[in-house]
Design a protein around this motif. Structure first.
Motif, PDB file in Angstrom:
ATOM      1  N   ASN A 103      48.341  41.668  40.394  1.00 40.71           N
ATOM      2  CA  ASN A 103      47.721  42.989  40.500  1.00 40.71           C
ATOM      3  C   ASN A 103      48.426  43.865  41.541  1.00 40.71           C
ATOM      4  OD1 ASN A 103      45.786  42.038  38.673  1.00 40.71           O
ATOM      5  ND2 ASN A 103      44.532  41.231  40.373  1.00 40.71           N
ATOM      6  N   ASN A 104      49.742  43.837  41.509  1.00 39.51           N
ATOM      7  CA  ASN A 104      50.582  44.651  42.402  1.00 39.51           C
ATOM      8  C   ASN A 104      50.486  44.267  43.872  1.00 39.51           C
ATOM      9  OD1 ASN A 104      50.095  46.734  39.978  1.00 39.51           O
ATOM     10  ND2 ASN A 104      52.073  47.057  40.960  1.00 39.51           N
ATOM     11  N   LYS A 105      49.824  43.173  44.159  1.00 37.47           N
ATOM     12  CA  LYS A 105      49.777  42.721  45.540  1.00 37.47           C
ATOM     13  C   LYS A 105      50.597  41.444  45.694  1.00 37.47           C
ATOM     14  CE  LYS A 105      45.591  44.731  47.346  1.00 37.47           C
ATOM     15  NZ  LYS A 105      44.248  44.468  47.881  1.00 37.47           N
ATOM     16  N   THR A 106      51.240  41.319  46.843  1.00 34.98           N
ATOM     17  CA  THR A 106      52.019  40.113  47.082  1.00 34.98           C
ATOM     18  C   THR A 106      51.094  38.913  47.195  1.00 34.98           C
ATOM     19  OG1 THR A 106      51.943  40.509  49.459  1.00 34.98           O
ATOM     20  CG2 THR A 106      53.880  41.322  48.294  1.00 34.98           C
ATOM     21  N   THR A 144      57.062  49.084  53.263  1.00 38.40           N
ATOM     22  CA  THR A 144      55.650  48.852  52.952  1.00 38.40           C
ATOM     23  C   THR A 144      55.028  47.913  53.977  1.00 38.40           C
ATOM     24  OG1 THR A 144      56.160  49.151  50.610  1.00 38.40           O
ATOM     25  CG2 THR A 144      54.094  48.035  51.133  1.00 38.40           C
ATOM     26  N   LEU A 202      53.855  38.713  42.537  1.00 43.48           N
ATOM     27  CA  LEU A 202      52.843  39.770  42.554  1.00 43.48           C
ATOM     28  C   LEU A 202      51.676  39.408  41.647  1.00 43.48           C
ATOM     29  CD1 LEU A 202      55.051  42.994  42.289  1.00 43.48           C
ATOM     30  CD2 LEU A 202      53.850  42.137  44.307  1.00 43.48           C
ATOM     31  N   TRP A 208      59.672  43.240  38.059  1.00 38.09           N
ATOM     32  CA  TRP A 208      59.233  42.162  38.950  1.00 38.09           C
ATOM     33  C   TRP A 208      59.076  40.895  38.138  1.00 38.09           C
ATOM     34  CZ3 TRP A 208      59.937  43.376  43.706  1.00 38.09           C
ATOM     35  CH2 TRP A 208      59.749  44.692  44.138  1.00 38.09           C
ATOM     36  N   PHE A 240      50.284  45.648  49.186  1.00 33.97           N
ATOM     37  CA  PHE A 240      50.310  46.410  47.936  1.00 33.97           C
ATOM     38  C   PHE A 240      51.697  47.006  47.714  1.00 33.97           C
ATOM     39  CE2 PHE A 240      49.806  50.498  45.659  1.00 33.97           C
ATOM     40  CZ  PHE A 240      49.328  49.993  44.452  1.00 33.97           C
ATOM     41  N   ILE A 241      52.317  46.628  46.630  1.00 32.36           N
ATOM     42  CA  ILE A 241      53.653  47.146  46.300  1.00 32.36           C
ATOM     43  C   ILE A 241      53.484  48.292  45.304  1.00 32.36           C
ATOM     44  CG2 ILE A 241      55.924  46.575  45.362  1.00 32.36           C
ATOM     45  CD1 ILE A 241      55.245  45.156  48.018  1.00 32.36           C
ATOM     46  N   ASP A 242      53.810  49.477  45.764  1.00 29.93           N
ATOM     47  CA  ASP A 242      53.575  50.689  44.983  1.00 29.93           C
ATOM     48  C   ASP A 242      54.838  51.023  44.197  1.00 29.93           C
ATOM     49  OD1 ASP A 242      53.193  53.229  44.041  1.00 29.93           O
ATOM     50  OD2 ASP A 242      52.472  54.058  45.946  1.00 29.93           O
ATOM     51  N   ASP A 243      54.759  50.834  42.883  1.00 34.59           N
ATOM     52  CA  ASP A 243      55.948  51.070  42.069  1.00 34.59           C
ATOM     53  C   ASP A 243      56.435  52.511  42.161  1.00 34.59           C
ATOM     54  OD1 ASP A 243      56.738  48.590  41.017  1.00 34.59           O
ATOM     55  OD2 ASP A 243      55.068  48.603  39.607  1.00 34.59           O
TER      56      ASP A 243
END
Lengths: 351, 351, 351, 351
Positions: free
Chosen positions: A65-68, A135, A63, A59, A27-30
């Motif tokens: 849904n904000n997940k790699t 992360t 990604l 981005w 999860f990449i948290d902006d």
């Protein structure tokens, strides 16, 4: 295994990068990225440029849904507030202790206004990627604690055991010794008035480093950290653990005696800085990095242009008096990329 | 572009390596190789191990009439005088500040007697390959001048402009300040009598570095040098040019002013140590490296074995009191490999 | 992640390599290595050179009690039965369809007798390292089944589902179609009498390939396999799954329909050869490799020497009529190295 | 030495890449880039998708007045005409012979609509970078001539000596045999009406390849070309020179006899396809690549979804009947990147 490829010049439309080798599902948290970019570019930092860059990451891939997804993360950060006119007077002039002359020697072209690739602007991509690396390391609870330990000869006294991320980020100038920070602040203001600039040091403490990271010969953990740090613009030196101080100690003073407690093995001292034989031991990793003073000061300087003609210049425009407070997060970012890469390399061998 | 792959443990039959990426037609002078290996392992050096290793290189491939053919150079150096019995008493014991514990954490196996891979023995291959790299650089007349600049707190005062390869190699302990060298010598003998060990520093000056070496972002010349140096066993710190001293200077003091003379551009000072923006400027390249004291001293030490049981050990056998004099040629070798690699990278782009 | 560095020429004292990136604790079975080397160099193979090389591996590092320690495995295989006099008549002559002329163009030197680096002798190191890679893959029960599928226009008909390692190794010429093998044998003898040589194809079936191997863009599994195969001397082509046959099929014929059985997903056909989108699916991996005829035949040939002078030569000495039967184990070895590398890369990302 | 890093998915905002390792001063002609991108995506090509993508490259860095500065070239191409609704019906369904199932196995996530990373869209970045590589090779007058040599069983007969870039680009379907092209055209229209798809082959001829490119063991020129080709989506096979045909020839037929003319050495035949021992000889380089039929045909197909449930699907939306004509420029691009990389590697060794 984890790679960062970057591009972009200070004067161009955007700076960016590609991060490859990430596991999927991360999860990449902006908000986390923004908070780290803000450390690199705080709104009100004494002695720092007033250039207003919100530094918003876009981005472009990798990604869902904000997940790699496992695919490379492409990103750009637009360069919004560039003023090439600030550099018009310096056209074809080699600024002292800047990269201008070296770039000209290497490529046969005068670098672009603002130093082109050799600009602190380039560190934006390092912070974005370094935060992604942090992360990746979250599951190990790796804790990165870089702080300003010296500016212009004023040294901070810090008990590294009591450091927290919050205590650093709330501290004036990111220096957790309030007395030293006040003196640094005053020195920066005085130096600013003199149109001069300052260097300093960043110390970095990393807790909960997984054990076994680093390769035993050429890719020792300290070797890769040293390379990562010396790749940061303006860095002149790196030492870890006892560092240069080790050179004046005797073996019987310097060795870290091992002991066992509750089934775990520890050392009584940490002169080896969390690394032995190039491999992390689980002990606190600590190192220190020296930054030279910003070469763009506002005093008159003698130099030459690209035809060798002597000229006197006085650099105006927005420039930091001291970039060290902004550099702490860059140090952490490069350390995080180094550790994350070695975590992946370590995992590869698990059999 | 120039790669060195090494193998071999202290206890094994041989140490060796493969050097790839060399141009063809390069004359490899065995006498030159021997002379450099002799610097790493001098016959009579105060404070050094009495282990007698003639260190004879056997070339296995890549040469025809002593000239490179373009194929990889494979070589081995036999380990003649290994005495595993010296290590019998230390079986399964983690020697303090050695790699034993870290290697055990990483690989789950107790390292071989003598430290296995994490032995100074491994630097033989670095010197062989580094001397080949110096050969590659001969046409540029690159001059490597590493010397002992400090041992155990005794600092040498050296005018770097007057250094020559001969003055270093003829000097006591490889330290070109005779007074300091005498004091270092005395300190080594005193420390030897105390069964203790010493660290120190090596300074390295490199003249006639081709211009334009180094990449502008991650593979800066100083970054690759830092990695090369920190990969040498026992190194704890690296600084180049003004190094950590830069952190306490102002920009107006630190900047290297450019001037033109007879059509060439020079700088009045050399705080940038021959590198700007990660790229060599043709100025003298200079850096300094810190070595920790040898961890194998002869005093009693407390430690644990691999089951965590506390033990007291006293390391006997042949061990150096101070490896710094022997390390100078290793520093030069790693620097030569780094520069040679960047020369090839630079050549690749010539268009 | 798994690297093999090799060195050594046909005429030199030894051929060898360094294998790095292995997990520790892997048992290296010398008998297994010998058995694979024996496949490369069988005692009595029709049409093969009578050069007697026992090909004994000497391990120089990386093993303790036959188990990997995590350190690089260095090894050499001595070249015992080299006869440079066989090449005396060919001095300075560019043998047709050998590497002589190309090597001369690249390096400016005439290659050493026997082709120097460009000799089939070089594949010894591939088989040693490939067998180590197979050992790494044993826990996944990966089964490598390369066989001779064609020699000089005679094609074998083989039901790949019934193949076993034993059935291949016991088969005449390593070709599991007895009728075809007999014809191949006869053709080899006839061609030998004519002093001519033959090419052929090797087909390779690999069972129990772990899923998820391969990167989606440049390092697709088939791309790395293709590179591995085309790096083998004399290989002219590579195809996987339906291969060149795919070019004449329609999508509705070629697609591998998916179905589910007992909770597992399978495909009804395997035109994709066990790889989709560059990533292994767990299906049987299959590919085919073409070898050109041995260029050293015994008929008269017109060529030139390095001064461009026309000469007529007739190559004598020991040469294979057909290397295809000996090449099957080389194909397996390169495939094993490729898969093992991707297994490590896959493991690195497990999070 | 020349690196391309790419990112971007079919469904995302942009596709792009970073090209690093270029010499400075190279003129990048946007019209040339556009012309090559147009070959990948012609306005009116029978059997190709009607998706309208002008494919405009935005350079983000590395250029000053359209000349390379030596810094990395960052670029993006926006994805303008993406229609995710075309994929709504296929959500969570593994399309046969697509990467969907393999990506799910590897990353644990269902790929994004349109295949995510595993989409032909990804080849845009290859063409951009390949055209830059062609620009680097212009000074050697390297001439890339890839053409359609087969579609769905119809084979073109082409005299490769008379090929020109113009004759290919003006030819129907990029096939320089007009009769075959007409038949291919008819077959594409018939197959389109049947809602089916076709595969085919691309042949590539490269003239004026500099001599000496390629490394003698693992990085043979044909090995790197094979990897480059097999990394292109849908490629199932690669052969160079006589290719698979070599397997049925005798040595005396296959060898390329050398002769000398006007001081230059040539060969009478070119079965070795311009490469010997992994190294380019200056002869015409030629190879052939097989493409499988497009897996997205419009007939009903049985498959499963990610829970293993059987489903019947019928893929609608815009899909190519045959991508082979559009693939020729991708083949050239990957070949150009491979050759340019080897030119830089060759230059590095010039001493």
């Amino acid at each position: 295994m984890l790679s960062l490829t970057t591009f972009g010049e200070s004067h161009g439309p955007a700076t960016g990068g590609v991060i490859d080798g990430l596991p999927s599902g991360l999860f990449i948290d902006d908000a986390f990225i923004r908070s780290q970019l803000r450390r690199r570019n705080p709104e009100k930092l004494p002695g720092s440029t007033s250039r207003d860059e919100p530094d918003k990451v876009q981005w472009l891939s990798g990604l869902l849904n904000n997940k790699t997804t496992g695919a490379p993360l492409g990103f750009i950060v637009e360069n919004k507030d560039f003023r090439p006119q600030d550099y018009a007077l310096l056209k074809d002039i080699f600024r002292p202790s800047h990269a201008d002359y070296a770039v000209y020697l290497k490529y046969g072209v005068y670098p672009m206004p603002g130093g082109g690739r050799a600009s602190g602007r380039e560190t934006v991509a390092r912070v974005v990627a370094g935060t992604v690396a942090k992360t990746l390391l979250k599951k190990y609870r790796v804790d990165f604690l870089a702080y300003v330990s010296g500016i212009g000869g004023i040294c901070a006294r810090v008990d590294q055991r009591s450091l927290t991320s919050g205590s650093i980020q709330n501290a004036l100038l990111g220096c957790p010794d309030p007395d030293a920070a006040e003196k640094m602040h005053a020195l920066i203001q005085k130096t600013s008035a003199e149109r001069d600039t300052l260097g300093g040091t960043v110390s970095c403490v990393i807790r909960n480093v997984p054990t076994g990271l680093g390769e035993p010969v050429f890719d020792k953990l300290q070797a890769d950290l040293a390379k990562a740090m010396l790749s940061i613009p303006s860095v002149k030196g790196f030492e870890y653990g006892s560092g240069f101080g080790a050179a004046v100690k005797k073996g019987s003073e310097h060795n870290d005696a091992l002991f066992s407690e509750n089934g775990n093995i520890h050392t009584r001292s940490n002169n080896d800085g969390g690394i032995q034989g190039g491999i992390s031991t689980g002990n606190v990793l600590c190192f220190r990095v020296a930054f030279k003073p910003v070469p763009s000061h506002g005093k008159k300087q003698r130099t030459v242009d690209l035809r060798g003609k002597p000229v006197e210049i006085q650099i105006s425009g927005r420039h930091d008096v001291c970039i060290v407070p902004r550099a702490a997060v860059v140090v952490e970012s490069m350390a995080a990329l180094t550790l994350a890469d070695h975590v992946l390399r370590f995992n590869a061998r698990k059999h």
